[in-house]
Design an enzyme around this catalytic site. Structure first.
Site, PDB file in Angstrom:
ATOM      1  CG  LEU A  98      -2.290  -0.707   1.002  1.00 37.77           C
ATOM      2  CD1 LEU A  98      -2.147  -2.126   0.541  1.00 37.77           C
ATOM      3  CD2 LEU A  98      -3.157  -0.622   2.237  1.00 37.77           C
ATOM      4  CE1 TYR A 122      -4.285   5.280  11.792  1.00 32.85           C
ATOM      5  CE2 TYR A 122      -5.642   6.208  13.552  1.00 32.85           C
ATOM      6  CZ  TYR A 122      -5.362   5.176  12.668  1.00 32.85           C
ATOM      7  OH  TYR A 122      -6.156   4.046  12.665  1.00 32.85           O
TER       8      TYR A 122
HETATM    9  N1  LIG Z   1      -5.828  -0.619  16.181  1.00 34.37           N
HETATM   10  C1  LIG Z   1      -6.792   0.194  16.576  1.00 34.37           C
HETATM   11  O1  LIG Z   1      -6.945   0.492  17.765  1.00 34.37           O
HETATM   12  C2  LIG Z   1      -7.756   0.752  15.563  1.00 34.37           C
HETATM   13  C3  LIG Z   1      -8.774   1.611  16.009  1.00 34.37           C
HETATM   14  C4  LIG Z   1      -9.664   2.135  15.087  1.00 34.37           C
HETATM   15  C5  LIG Z   1      -9.564   1.809  13.748  1.00 34.37           C
HETATM   16  N2  LIG Z   1      -8.563   1.001  13.328  1.00 34.37           N
HETATM   17  C6  LIG Z   1      -8.476   0.708  11.909  1.00 34.37           C
HETATM   18  O2  LIG Z   1      -8.773  -0.669  11.743  1.00 34.37           O
HETATM   19  C7  LIG Z   1      -7.982  -1.208  10.690  1.00 34.37           C
HETATM   20  C8  LIG Z   1      -7.224  -2.424  11.173  1.00 34.37           C
HETATM   21  O3  LIG Z   1      -6.367  -2.043  12.258  1.00 34.37           O
HETATM   22  P1  LIG Z   1      -5.431  -3.134  12.968  1.00 34.37           P
HETATM   23  O4  LIG Z   1      -5.463  -2.838  14.421  1.00 34.37           O
HETATM   24  O5  LIG Z   1      -5.761  -4.501  12.469  1.00 34.37           O
HETATM   25  O6  LIG Z   1      -3.998  -2.684  12.409  1.00 34.37           O
HETATM   26  P2  LIG Z   1      -2.598  -3.422  12.599  1.00 34.37           P
HETATM   27  O7  LIG Z   1      -2.719  -4.569  13.541  1.00 34.37           O
HETATM   28  O8  LIG Z   1      -1.597  -2.365  12.851  1.00 34.37           O
HETATM   29  O9  LIG Z   1      -2.340  -4.051  11.147  1.00 34.37           O
HETATM   30  C9  LIG Z   1      -2.080  -3.224  10.054  1.00 34.37           C
HETATM   31  C10 LIG Z   1      -1.872  -4.114   8.853  1.00 34.37           C
HETATM   32  O10 LIG Z   1      -1.575  -3.277   7.730  1.00 34.37           O
HETATM   33  C11 LIG Z   1      -0.411  -3.789   7.096  1.00 34.37           C
HETATM   34  N3  LIG Z   1       0.308  -2.736   6.406  1.00 34.37           N
HETATM   35  C12 LIG Z   1       0.876  -1.618   6.925  1.00 34.37           C
HETATM   36  N4  LIG Z   1       1.517  -0.934   5.956  1.00 34.37           N
HETATM   37  C13 LIG Z   1       1.335  -1.628   4.804  1.00 34.37           C
HETATM   38  C14 LIG Z   1       1.756  -1.459   3.471  1.00 34.37           C
HETATM   39  N5  LIG Z   1       2.529  -0.430   3.110  1.00 34.37           N
HETATM   40  N6  LIG Z   1       1.373  -2.363   2.540  1.00 34.37           N
HETATM   41  C15 LIG Z   1       0.621  -3.441   2.875  1.00 34.37           C
HETATM   42  N7  LIG Z   1       0.207  -3.675   4.127  1.00 34.37           N
HETATM   43  C16 LIG Z   1       0.567  -2.783   5.086  1.00 34.37           C
HETATM   44  C17 LIG Z   1       0.412  -4.361   8.243  1.00 34.37           C
HETATM   45  O11 LIG Z   1       1.407  -5.209   7.726  1.00 34.37           O
HETATM   46  P3  LIG Z   1       2.745  -5.498   8.602  1.00 34.37           P
HETATM   47  O12 LIG Z   1       2.388  -6.545   9.601  1.00 34.37           O
HETATM   48  O13 LIG Z   1       3.712  -5.946   7.565  1.00 34.37           O
HETATM   49  O14 LIG Z   1       3.130  -4.185   9.252  1.00 34.37           O
HETATM   50  C18 LIG Z   1      -0.672  -5.092   9.012  1.00 34.37           C
HETATM   51  O15 LIG Z   1      -0.989  -6.312   8.402  1.00 34.37           O
HETATM   52  C19 LIG Z   1      -7.104  -0.064  10.180  1.00 34.37           C
HETATM   53  O16 LIG Z   1      -7.721   0.517   9.063  1.00 34.37           O
HETATM   54  C20 LIG Z   1      -7.094   0.934  11.320  1.00 34.37           C
HETATM   55  O17 LIG Z   1      -6.905   2.243  10.846  1.00 34.37           O
HETATM   56  C21 LIG Z   1      -7.670   0.437  14.207  1.00 34.37           C
END
Ligand SMILES: NC(=O)c1ccc[n+]([C@@H]2O[C@H](COP(=O)([O-])OP(=O)(O)OC[C@H]3O[C@@H](n4cnc5c(N)ncnc54)[C@H](OP(=O)(O)O)[C@@H]3O)[C@@H](O)[C@H]2O)c1
Length: 300
Positions: free
Chosen positions: A36, A124
């Site tokens: 991405l 962010y």
């Molecule tokens: N975490 C929270 O508290 C939270 C709260 C509200 C909303 N959200 C939203 O919910 C969604 C999922 O969050 P999550 O907690 O599952 O996030 P996460 O655990 O941080 O996982 C992010 C994922 O995105 C991948 N990624 C990052 N950069 C990338 C790139 N350049 N190309 C391809 N893949 C990439 C990461 O791969 P790597 O493992 O290789 O880094 C990982 O698989 C996101 O859209 C986030 O904004 C999250």
């Protein structure tokens, strides 16, 4: 259905992979295969993969790092969703995209509704808001799912931090004036699988997403503060007989914590549309936490 799922190593992607795999053919490329950070390459990859549905939980989620690397955060969180959504529009492929409570400024106490004005406080939050707008204006049939305070037994997150500190310290100090709904990645995976289960065709998915007017809030139900969440984790560890050191959790104000990035004080998201559009009623954050702690403690 052939589903392209991004972010398989992440919390939400990791929870969605087995759920979606129960009924669908899931393509889950690694970051190297589907980067991405290079939106200009995504259309060619999508031409090759030819999904019937795109599900995009992948994101640049490091909130503090996004202040130092805003270009990369905007590329991953807005440029890439834009590229995927434009491809999706051209090929009549529906798109599920994930977003966040950080698009709101956290004012007031009422749970935010989907149509409330966005006013992100951080790089962010701004990058995620740009991503939402790109998806909304792409012409693709889309469902933007905003969630909050995501945790899982597997990845680094608030649950893991409190679990570690509970073994190291007698007293934990935790912010008590920011409110939201802790949401397990497993609950999100279950809810998304339920939403799309009965709608195998692209035309039906488009109708389904239109019921929510393209945006829906999806968190565990109820709300608490970070202090309330930490206290519940410590109490549950104690009840399970885990040999923790922590005796108390002391509430502190967010301003005492001196975080580099402003976070919304009120992250509560209203779940009415989720219920009315899709009939989905989410488990409470306390129930979801119990399930996740069973995994965490079982794994010790
Ligand atoms: N975490 C929270 O508290 C939270 C709260 C509200 C909303 N959200 C939203 O919910 C969604 C999922 O969050 P999550 O907690 O599952 O996030 P996460 O655990 O941080 O996982 C992010 C994922 O995105 C991948 N990624 C990052 N950069 C990338 C790139 N350049 N190309 C391809 N893949 C990439 C990461 O791969 P790597 O493992 O290789 O880094 C990982 O698989 C996101 O859209 C986030 O904004 C999250």
């Amino acid at each position: 259905m052939r589903i392209l799922l991004t972010g398989r190593s992440g919390q939400v992607g990791g929870a969605l992979l087995p759920r979606l795999g129960e009924n669908h053919d899931v393509l889950a490329p690694s970051r190297d295969q589907f980067d991405l950070g290079r939106p200009e390459c995504l259309a060619a990859e999508l031409d090759r993969l030819r999904p019937d549905l795109i599900v995009n939980p992948a994101a640049f989620t490091a909130v503090e790092r996004a202040e130092d690397e805003p270009d990369l955060a905007f590329t991953v969180n807005a440029g890439a969703p834009q590229a995927m959504a434009r491809w999706a529009a051209r090929h009549d492929v529906p798109l599920i995209h994930f977003s966040t409570d950080y698009v709101f400024d956290g004012s007031g106490e009422a749970p935010w509704r989907e149509d409330d004005a966005c006013n992100p406080l951080s790089a962010y939050g701004r990058s995620k808001w740009e991503g939402e707008k790109a998806v909304q204006t792409s012409g693709a049939s889309h469902l933007i799912i905003r969630t909050s305070w995501v945790y899982s037994a597997g990845r680094s997150n608030f649950l893991q931090t409190i679990n570690r500190l509970a073994y190291e310290r007698e007293e934990l100090q935790v912010v008590a004036d920011q409110f939201g709904a802790p949401t397990s990645a497993a609950s999100i995976g279950q809810a998304v699988a339920t939403i799309i289960a009965e709608h195998p065709s692209q035309r039906e998915l488009a109708k389904l997403f239109a019921r929510a007017r393209g945006v829906v809030h999806l968190t565990n139900s109820g709300s608490t503060s970070w202090h309330g969440f930490a206290s519940a984790i410590v109490e549950a560890l104690r009840t399970r007989g885990m040999p923790i050191k922590a005796k108390s959790t002391r509430p502190m104000a967010a301003c005492e914590y001196r975080a580099r990035v402003a976070r919304p004080a009120n992250s509560r998201l209203d779940l009415t549309r989720l219920r009315e559009a899709f009939g989905v009623v989410m488990p409470s954050w306390q129930e979801a936490l119990e399930s996740e702690l069973d995994l965490l403690c079982g794994a010790k």
